[in-house]
Design a protein around this motif. Sequence first.
Motif, mmCIF file in Angstrom:
data_model
loop_
_atom_site.group_PDB
_atom_site.id
_atom_site.type_symbol
_atom_site.label_atom_id
_atom_site.label_comp_id
_atom_site.label_asym_id
_atom_site.label_seq_id
_atom_site.Cartn_x
_atom_site.Cartn_y
_atom_site.Cartn_z
ATOM 1 N N GLU A 176 -0.606 164.878 155.502
ATOM 2 C CA GLU A 176 0.168 164.216 154.448
ATOM 3 C C GLU A 176 1.569 164.821 154.371
ATOM 4 O OE1 GLU A 176 -1.566 164.378 150.503
ATOM 5 O OE2 GLU A 176 0.435 164.264 149.611
ATOM 6 N N LEU B 278 3.616 163.518 157.204
ATOM 7 C CA LEU B 278 4.088 162.153 156.982
ATOM 8 C C LEU B 278 5.250 162.132 155.997
ATOM 9 C CD1 LEU B 278 3.790 159.135 157.407
ATOM 10 C CD2 LEU B 278 2.521 159.118 155.259
ATOM 11 N N ARG B 279 5.104 162.904 154.919
ATOM 12 C CA ARG B 279 6.184 162.924 153.928
ATOM 13 C C ARG B 279 7.473 163.427 154.570
ATOM 14 N NH1 ARG B 279 4.687 162.316 148.535
ATOM 15 N NH2 ARG B 279 2.442 162.085 148.231
ATOM 16 N N ALA C 183 8.221 163.135 157.690
ATOM 17 C CA ALA C 183 8.667 162.116 158.639
ATOM 18 C C ALA C 183 9.443 161.004 157.953
ATOM 19 C CB ALA C 183 7.473 161.535 159.390
ATOM 20 N N VAL C 184 9.097 160.687 156.712
ATOM 21 C CA VAL C 184 9.824 159.607 156.034
ATOM 22 C C VAL C 184 10.977 160.150 155.199
ATOM 23 C CG1 VAL C 184 7.842 158.072 155.992
ATOM 24 C CG2 VAL C 184 8.332 159.518 153.999
ATOM 25 N N GLY C 185 11.276 161.444 155.337
ATOM 26 C CA GLY C 185 12.519 161.936 154.749
ATOM 27 C C GLY C 185 12.397 162.923 153.611
ATOM 28 N N ALA C 186 11.187 163.485 153.391
ATOM 29 C CA ALA C 186 11.067 164.503 152.343
ATOM 30 C C ALA C 186 11.760 165.777 152.800
ATOM 31 C CB ALA C 186 9.601 164.784 152.051
ATOM 32 N N ARG C 187 12.477 166.417 151.872
ATOM 33 C CA ARG C 187 13.017 167.741 152.173
ATOM 34 C C ARG C 187 11.930 168.774 151.944
ATOM 35 N NH1 ARG C 187 17.963 165.803 148.799
ATOM 36 N NH2 ARG C 187 16.096 164.993 147.824
ATOM 37 N N ARG C 188 12.132 169.962 152.505
ATOM 38 C CA ARG C 188 11.152 171.032 152.271
ATOM 39 C C ARG C 188 10.964 171.263 150.774
ATOM 40 N NH1 ARG C 188 12.081 176.494 154.430
ATOM 41 N NH2 ARG C 188 9.985 176.727 153.607
ATOM 42 N N ASP D 47 11.213 169.216 148.399
ATOM 43 C CA ASP D 47 10.369 168.175 147.781
ATOM 44 C C ASP D 47 8.897 168.531 147.935
ATOM 45 O OD1 ASP D 47 12.523 166.494 147.069
ATOM 46 O OD2 ASP D 47 12.621 165.733 149.125
ATOM 47 N N ILE D 48 8.533 168.942 149.151
ATOM 48 C CA ILE D 48 7.132 169.293 149.434
ATOM 49 C C ILE D 48 6.721 170.497 148.582
ATOM 50 C CG2 ILE D 48 5.528 170.057 151.221
ATOM 51 C CD1 ILE D 48 6.549 167.263 151.718
ATOM 52 N N GLN E 14 7.536 171.286 162.364
ATOM 53 C CA GLN E 14 8.168 170.009 162.682
ATOM 54 C C GLN E 14 7.231 168.917 162.164
ATOM 55 O OE1 GLN E 14 11.065 169.372 163.995
ATOM 56 N NE2 GLN E 14 11.657 171.470 164.546
ATOM 57 N N PRO E 15 7.785 167.804 161.689
ATOM 58 C CA PRO E 15 6.920 166.753 161.137
ATOM 59 C C PRO E 15 5.790 166.362 162.084
ATOM 60 C CG PRO E 15 9.216 166.222 160.764
ATOM 61 C CD PRO E 15 9.209 167.478 161.579
ATOM 62 N N VAL E 16 6.120 166.271 163.381
ATOM 63 C CA VAL E 16 5.101 165.794 164.304
ATOM 64 C C VAL E 16 3.990 166.829 164.477
ATOM 65 C CG1 VAL E 16 6.154 166.606 166.450
ATOM 66 C CG2 VAL E 16 4.815 164.505 166.443
#
Lengths: 411, 233
Positions: free
Chosen positions: A318, A321-322, A324-329, A331-332, A403-405
């Motif tokens: 999750e 994915l967040r 990948a769609v543009g969340a900053r650290r 934000d997480i 990394q997002p991936v």
Amino acid sequence: MKLVNSTLAALRAVRVNKLRSALTMLGIVLGVSSVTVMMAVGGGASQRIQIEVRNLGANTIVLNSGALKSRGVSKGQGSRPSVTLADAQAIENEVPAVVAASPQHNFAGMQLIYGNANWSTLVTGTTPEYLTIRNWAVSRGRAFDREDVVQGSKVVVLGRTVAEKLFGNQSPVGQEIRINRIPMTVIGELAAKGQSLAGLDTDDTAVIPISTAFNRVIGRNPANPRAISGVILKVRDGANMAAAFTEIRQVVRQRHGLLPAQEDDFHLINLTEVMRAKEDSARALGILLAAIASVSLLVGGIGIMNIMLVSVTERIREIGLRLAVGARRSDILGQFLVEATILSLIGGIAGVALGVAGAVAVERYANLGVVLNGQLSLVAMAFAAAVGIFFGFYPAWKASLLQPVEALRSD
Amino acid sequence: MPLVVVSDLTKTYLLGQTAVPALRGVTLAIDRGEFVAVMGSSGSGKSTLMNLLGCLDAPSSGSYHLAGQDVLRLSSNKLAAVRNTSIGFVFQQFNLLARATALENVELPMVYAGLGRRERRRRARNALAQVGLSDRGHHRPSQLSGGQQQRVAIARALVNQPLLLLADEPTGALDSVTSEEIMAFLVRLNEGGLTVIVVTHDAEVARYARRVIHFKDGRVVSDDLNQHIRAAA
Ligand SMILES: Nc1ncnc2c1ncn2[C@@H]1O[C@H](COP(=O)(O)OP(=O)(O)OP(=O)(O)O)[C@@H](O)[C@H]1O
Ligand SMILES: [Mg+2]
């Protein structure tokens, strides 16, 4: 704006993942509530001891007649009455550390009658100092004084329980009752003291001048007409109790003409020491309870940690994915921090509530006094919250560094 | 100035002690408005390239400029903004949040763009309508078919109006009829001016594309203009 978003996302996550949220909170609730209950029970035990100490009066030594062992068999207290009024006077005169000596002549189970009501209780013949030594206040009327002792006045001061049994809620002051068929005037009522540690009702008593007890109400002991039941001695504040104890013993032994090889024909008890022993055992109980509470808090903490670690690991995808769609650290991190904080807070508050309810239940159903300790509950809450927040936050923090991936690929 | 410029891009994975070279120097330029199909055998490095183009991973070496911007030099917050507003990514496995509704999934990129609740909801509705799922907004992914889930994912990729749509085998998990629907939709988007790069194994699918790039062992082996573009169904 960002904080609002994180909070909303976190609240949603808490609501959507009910089971996970409940399990996390369970650890916190159990840990915090057990600490609250344990510490309340321990606090109650030590409070009871303190009240008892206060009831007895500090720095008190009791001298009782008897307890002479013959051929190794104790005949029990008072079996050969030996302590006299003169002993009491001598101790007061000869031991400088003793500030007050209150002789006592007791009879347990004496009949008191007022009109149709009767009650049998412990009658204590003594001097005015008795109430001072025992820290016992008069709630109605007055206590008897020196003059009453000299005169052998037929006056009595009733304990709260006796007053209630004979007079109900009426004031007993000025009424006439019969003790052992002798008419006596009630001149006062003692303030309630409640139960002693041994579970006896301290207020179930009547106090009269020792001269009256000696000559009329209780009478003399046939084995030794000069003997009284005992003496309560008050040692000066700050004096060495052990030294005073030895001195008193020497004075009494000398007066009783005991040879060095002979055993004491009296019984000397350092009440302060007895109380200290009880305090020690209460403290030991408190430490034991604290240890149990700490263990359950620790177990709760491990539970929180497990759930948090498992659930955050589950959610690394999750996080990927967040990202990948543009969340900053941030934000997480904000989302997971808020989420862990909300869970910990709700769990902590529920834990304190459950703990208080548990303590109240112990008080009501186990009939054990409890003292709630808000500070310790707060410490437990802080600990549980710290564990919950750390283990909720730390894996998310690590995942947010991926990394997002990489996060998306994890499983 | 092309939209995408990569030069000598490499990516080497480390598996314990052994280095696995997935990309061995890729140089490419893709213009705005192009529709590119990327093909090649399994393990040839297609996904690796797409992840690098989507800023979802960092290359081992080389350079990448997106719309003139050197994305490899961006701070992590700037990079997040690029992912958020410049790139739409469609995954083979959809990657929807299982516990969120279709609308909430589509709203996700807008949350991080800082859009208000009402605006997000409005745009998410529009995006779902665009992919033909107006009546499925409150369904969870598990309550949707594979094709529907992929359309939700496409709506999510489009909702912040990106410059570049990247799709890594978007139809790999779907049957042929559904695949055609999805491809037709991508073609329509491209006709609207969006730059689209699609990875596919399927020659049929590749025939929608104007330009086809073939990969082998982490290198571009051919880069051709498609002579027989299929009309969108
Ligand atoms: N995370 C990873 N760790 C190690 N090696 C990897 C990793 N991801 C990919 N590889 C290797 O890199 C090479 C390229 O992988 P990539 O996923 O780009 O292939 P692909 O062209 O997308 O294949 P497919 O068509 O099967 O999806 C493969 O040899 C693969 O084993
Ligand atoms: Mg691939």
